[in-house]
Design a protein around this motif. Structure first.
Motif, mmCIF file in Angstrom:
data_model
loop_
_atom_site.group_PDB
_atom_site.id
_atom_site.type_symbol
_atom_site.label_atom_id
_atom_site.label_comp_id
_atom_site.label_asym_id
_atom_site.label_seq_id
_atom_site.Cartn_x
_atom_site.Cartn_y
_atom_site.Cartn_z
ATOM 1 N N GLY A 1 -13.844 26.924 28.807
ATOM 2 C CA GLY A 1 -12.819 27.853 27.714
ATOM 3 C C GLY A 1 -12.993 27.229 26.289
ATOM 4 N N GLU A 2 -13.206 26.024 26.163
ATOM 5 C CA GLU A 2 -13.387 25.775 24.673
ATOM 6 C C GLU A 2 -14.519 26.307 23.955
ATOM 7 O OE1 GLU A 2 -13.992 21.497 24.357
ATOM 8 O OE2 GLU A 2 -14.196 21.602 22.320
ATOM 9 N N ILE A 3 -15.666 26.774 24.831
ATOM 10 C CA ILE A 3 -16.781 27.311 24.075
ATOM 11 C C ILE A 3 -16.536 28.756 23.970
ATOM 12 C CG2 ILE A 3 -19.030 27.798 24.406
ATOM 13 C CD1 ILE A 3 -19.526 24.990 24.562
ATOM 14 N N VAL A 4 -15.819 29.362 25.026
ATOM 15 C CA VAL A 4 -15.447 30.722 24.965
ATOM 16 C C VAL A 4 -14.535 30.991 23.950
ATOM 17 C CG1 VAL A 4 -13.908 32.408 26.131
ATOM 18 C CG2 VAL A 4 -15.786 31.289 27.515
ATOM 19 N N PRO B 1 -12.034 35.886 26.351
ATOM 20 C CA PRO B 1 -11.011 34.910 25.882
ATOM 21 C C PRO B 1 -9.767 35.585 26.619
ATOM 22 C CG PRO B 1 -12.068 35.692 23.975
ATOM 23 C CD PRO B 1 -12.905 36.308 24.924
ATOM 24 N N GLY B 2 -9.108 34.341 27.146
ATOM 25 C CA GLY B 2 -7.908 34.565 28.033
ATOM 26 C C GLY B 2 -8.028 35.206 29.338
ATOM 27 N N MET B 3 -9.169 35.333 29.605
ATOM 28 C CA MET B 3 -9.872 35.738 31.299
ATOM 29 C C MET B 3 -9.948 34.550 31.907
ATOM 30 S SD MET B 3 -12.855 38.455 31.799
ATOM 31 C CE MET B 3 -12.835 39.709 33.153
ATOM 32 N N SER B 4 -9.158 34.592 33.187
ATOM 33 C CA SER B 4 -9.691 33.514 33.947
ATOM 34 C C SER B 4 -10.928 33.860 34.883
ATOM 35 C CB SER B 4 -8.305 33.220 34.925
ATOM 36 O OG SER B 4 -8.390 34.157 36.111
ATOM 37 N N ARG B 5 -11.550 32.667 35.427
ATOM 38 C CA ARG B 5 -12.587 33.107 36.194
ATOM 39 C C ARG B 5 -12.312 33.863 37.474
ATOM 40 N NH1 ARG B 5 -13.782 27.421 34.946
ATOM 41 N NH2 ARG B 5 -15.501 27.145 33.761
#
Ligand code: A3D
Length: 312
Positions: free
Chosen positions: A218-221, A88-92
């Motif tokens: 992101g929604e699933i993360v 969470p909060g980490m970009s690709r």
């Protein structure tokens, strides 16, 4: 007698395990799981072997560690998920450094032991990891491809199906661009069994669906709290592997090397391609209007930036 095909799954985590189950159930070929955590690869392989009697499928599933890549010898398909998923909060893009190291090691193993394989990369950041795989293996462009568009499209299909009260199966959709928040869902090329989406859903609804698709990962993360999506990504990659192994000539949106198509050269970007026995047999070019072209350009610029960070 025809020999069974062989599928090497490199990375035996959440997606790798699901890939093994789906490949087994579809009897696509014998499966070998490989992971730096050798016990995880072996444990999942044994657990899957133990489902065969009740699941009624007959291909072998074995596991091994990364100290001995010879277990993938002569694989027909390699699907690569080695690396870490987003937190969470980490970009690709934050992932790039960690996962580039994994992809480089895996690419050397594939090059040595499975030099004729069709390679599907799933590890994020997708468009630069598939580029790294292509560069390190030196494989021809038709044998290296990234999975993203099939997943993004599947998410879009579900959201549209849910909003319109129809089966996601009957939603036709197309997503272009890099696998990031600036991917380009092409509404003009999307329909429900040929009926334009705009007939079924109003603009506000469609805009919300496009936005939700872009942020679908992101929604699933955020919901899972730990790890990222794995059922739909695995199903998406299996459809690509099946298209190759069964010469289906499916038209699927995948991250493929562009050599001038869509005005892009030397980058892997999500576009519709034909997958059959020749691997990525063709890139299909669809006409874009000015807005779509501008969106694609923005997405391509992000891919370019990410690829530059690989220094390959
Ligand atoms: P996870 O369950 O952590 O599995 C990854 C596995 O890779 C772990 O078991 C690790 O031990 C293993 N591993 C790490 N380094 C190596 C190495 N050098 N060699 C072999 N194995 C290694 O993650 P996951 O399966 O959920 O996700 C895997 C990757 O897919 C991540 O990078 C995700 O970000 C990515 N992903 C991409 C999409 C796309 O649409 C492109 C969607 C979902 C996940």
């Amino acid at each position: 007698m025809a020999q069974r095909k062989k599928i090497a799954l490199i990375g035996a985590g959440q997606i790798g395990g699901t890939l093994a189950l789906l490949a087994g159930q579809k009897e696509l070929g014998d499966v070998v799981l490989v992971d730096i955590m050798e016990g995880v690869a072996k444990g999942k392989a044994l657990d899957l072997q133990e489902t065969r009697g009740v699941g009624k499928w007959d291909v072998d599933v074995t596991g091994g560690g990364t100290t001995d890549y010879s277990v993938i010898r002569d694989a027909d398909v390699c699907i690569v998920t080695a690396g870490v998923p987003r937190k969470p909060g980490m970009s690709r893009e934050d992932l790039l450094k960690v996962n580039l190291d994994a992809i480089t090691k895996v690419a050397h193993g594939i090059k040595q032991y499975a030099p004729n394989a069709f390679v599907i990369v799933i590890t994020n950041p997708l468009d630069s990891m598939v580029y790294a795989m292509y560069k390190v293996t030196g494989f021809p462009k038709n044998r290296v491809v990234g999975m993203a568009g099939v997943l993004d499209t599947a998410r879009f299909q579900y959201f549209v199906g849910d909003a319109a009260g129809v089966s996601p199966q009957d939603v036709q959709a197309m997503v272009l661009g890099g696998h990031g928040d600036d991917m380009v869902p092409l509404l003009r090329y999307s329909s429900v069994a040929g009926v334009p989406l705009t007939r079924l859903l109003d603009k506000a609804r469609l805009d919300a669906i496009v936005e939700r698709t872009r942020k679908g990962g992101g929604e699933i993360v955020a919901l899972l709290g730990t790890g990222s999506a794995f059922y739909a990504p695995a199903a998406a990659a299996i459809s690509m592997a099946e298209a190759y192994l069964r010469d289906k000539k499916r038209v699927l949106p995948c991250s493929a090397l562009l050599e001038g198509q869509y005005g892009v050269k030397g980058l892997f970007v999500g576009v519709p391609v034909v997958i059959g026995a020749g691997g990525v047999e063709r890139v299909l070019e669809v006409e874009l209007n000015d807005d779509e072209r501008a969106m694609l350009q923005r997405s391509v610029d992000s891919v370019k930036k990410s690829v530059a960070e690989t220094k390959l």
